[in-house]
Design an enzyme around this catalytic site. Structure first.
Site, mmCIF file in Angstrom:
data_model
loop_
_atom_site.group_PDB
_atom_site.id
_atom_site.type_symbol
_atom_site.label_atom_id
_atom_site.label_comp_id
_atom_site.label_asym_id
_atom_site.label_seq_id
_atom_site.Cartn_x
_atom_site.Cartn_y
_atom_site.Cartn_z
ATOM 1 C CB CYS A 37 26.201 -45.832 18.588
ATOM 2 S SG CYS A 37 25.014 -46.670 17.531
ATOM 3 C CG HIS A 90 28.405 -43.148 16.208
ATOM 4 N ND1 HIS A 90 28.787 -44.422 15.852
ATOM 5 C CD2 HIS A 90 27.055 -43.110 16.075
ATOM 6 C CE1 HIS A 90 27.707 -45.120 15.520
ATOM 7 N NE2 HIS A 90 26.650 -44.340 15.647
ATOM 8 C CG ASN A 142 25.373 -46.358 12.758
ATOM 9 O OD1 ASN A 142 26.205 -46.858 13.515
ATOM 10 N ND2 ASN A 142 24.339 -45.656 13.188
#
Ligand code: UT7
Length: 338
Positions: A112, A254, A284
Site C-alpha cells: 500500500c 492511505h 482500500n
C-alpha cells in the site's frame, strides 16, 4: 538551481462493478452497520474476471497523460503487489499499450506504500537527470486474492488504479515534490502477506494449502502500526521541509480505514476536515489509494492550486512513506469507471 520533480497530470479509475456492504453481507457474516462504523467504507469496486491490474493501470495512465496534455514520457514506474503475472513485470506491457515506445519501465512492489515509493523513485530519476518525464502508476486488484471466508480482508479491499505524470522543473514552482520520508520493518512481514506463489513456497511434493494464495492480515496489529508509522513518518517529513501542521491544507493518507486517518490527523494536529476521505466509495485500493483520493478531490474542486498536500501511506512489509507538494494548476478528470 537543482532539478525537481513537478506534478504535471493526475488520472485514476475504478472498475465498473460496485460491491456494496449489503452485497457482502450476503456472502459472509458481516453487515453494513459494522463495516461503516469500523472502517468508513460503504462500497468498493471489484474487477470482472479476465481483467488484470495492467488493464486498470493503462486506463489510469492514459488519463494522467490527458490531464498533463502530453504523451511525452521517458520512464514508467508501476507500483503494484498484484501484477498480471509473476514474470515479466507488468510495467513494460502498460507502456506498450500506452504507445510510449521503448521507455524504461519497471514494477515496484511495496504494497500500500507503493505509490509514495514510486514518486520518490521518479523524483530521484528526474533529479539525477536519468529521466525528464516519469509516469508513476499505482494499481492493484486484490479482489482475486481475498479469502471469501476471511471477513477481515474481504470487507476493506477494492480494486483500482491511479497515476501521476512528473516532469523536470524547479523546486520553487507549484507542483514540485518538496520532500520524502520512507521506511520499512521486515521483522513484521507476517502481519500482512500472501504466503504462496513466491520462491519460499513449500515444495511441490507437499500439498500447498489453498489459503496460501490469499491475502492474510492481522488487522488489529496492522491498525496500530499504521497509526504509529504514518504519524511518525508524516511528522518527520513536516519537520524536514519546515511545514507547520497548520499549514497543511489536505491530508491525503492511505485509504485503509477512516478511523486510522482521523487518528493520524489528530496526532499531527491536522483538523479532521482536512482529511481526504475517498474510501467510503472505493474501499482500500492499496497502491492506487492516494492517487485515487487526489484525483477525486482535485476533480471535484476541493484541492485547489496553491494548496499544501501531505501524503502518507503504510502497508505490508511493513513499509511506509510520506511525500508533500503544493498543488499545481492542472486539469484532473473525475474518477470514472472504465
Ligand atoms: O492497507 C494496508 C493496511 N491495512 C490496514 O491498515 C487495515 C488495518 N486494520 C483495520 O482496519 C481493522 O483492524 C479491521 C477493519 C480489519 C478490523 O476492525 P477491528 O475494529 O480491528 O475489529 P476486530 O478485528 O478487533 O474485531 C472486533 C469484533 C470481533 O468480534 P468480538 O470478538 O468482539 O465478538 C470480530 O469478530 O468485530 C468482529 N468482526 C466483524 N463483525 C462483522 C470482525 N470483522 C467483522 C466484520 N463484520 N467484517
Amino acid at each position: 538551481m537543482s532539478r525537481a520533480a513537478v506534478l504535471a497530470g493526475v488520472g485514476a479509475m475504478v472498475p465498473p462493478r460496485a460491491v456494496d456492504n449489503d452485497e457482502l453481507s450476503q456472502l459472509m457474516d458481516t453487515n453494513d452497520q459494522w463495516i461503516r462504523s469500523r472502517t468508513g467504507i460503504g462500497r468498493r469496486h471489484w474487477a470482472d474476471p479476465g481483467t488484470a491490474t495492467g488493464d486498470l493501470a493503462a486506463v489510469a495512465g492514459e488519463r494522467a497523460l490527458a490531464s498533463a496534455g502530453s504523451r511525452s514520457v521517458d520512464m514508467l514506474i508501476l507500483a503494484t503487489s498484484t501484477p498480471n503475472q509473476l514474470m515479466p513485470a507488468t510495467a513494460p506491457e502498460v507502456a506498450d499499450r500506452l504507445g510510449l515506445g521503448s521507455v524504461a519501465a519497471f514494477d515496484i512492489s511495496v504494497a500500500c506504500a507503493g505509490f509514495v515509493y514510486g514518486l520518490a523513485t521518479a523524483a530521484g530519476a528526474i533529479a539525477s537527470g536519468i529521466a525528464d518525464r516519469v509516469l508513476v502508476i499505482g494499481a492493484d486488484i486484490w479482489s482475486t486474492r481475498l479469502n471469501p471466508q476471511d471477513r477481515t480482508t474481504a470487507i476493506i479491499f477494492g480494486d483500482g488504479a491511479g497515476a501521476a505524470l512528473l516532469r523536470a522543473g524547479q523546486p520553487d514552482e507549484p507542483g514540485a515534490l518538496a520532500g520524502f520520508d520512507l521506511g520499512s520493518d521486515g521483522s513484521l512481514k507476517d502481519l500482512a502477506m500472501v504466503p504462496g506463489g513466491g520462491s519460499r513456497e513449500r515444495s511441490a511434493t507437499e500439498p500447498v494449502p489453498e489459503t496460501d494464495q490469499y491475502l492474510y492480515m492481522r488487522g488489529k496489529e496492522i491498525f496500530t502500526h499504521a497509526v504509529n508509522r504514518m504519524g511518525s513518518s508524516s511528522a518527520r517529513l513536516l519537520e524536514r521541509i519546515a511545514w507547520d501542521a497548520d499549514s497543511v491544507d489536505w491530508f491525503a493518507g492511505h485509504q485503509a480505514n477512516a478511523r486510522i486517518l482521523h487518528t493520524v490527523a489528530d496526532v499531527l494536529d491536522v483538523p479532521r476536515d482536512k482529511v481526504l476521505i475517498h474510501l467510503d466509495r472505493v474501499g482500500n485500493t492499496s497502491a492506487a489509494s492516494i492517487p485515487l483520493a487526489l484525483a477525486d478531490a482535485a476533480s471535484a474542486g476541493r484541492i485547489a492550486p496553491g494548496d499544501r498536500v501531505l501524503m502518507t501511506a503504510f502497508g505490508g512489509g511493513l513499509s511506509w512513506g510520506s511525500a508533500a507538494l503544493t498543488w499545481p494548476r492542472i486539469q484532473v478528470p473525475g474518477v470514472l469507471s472504465s
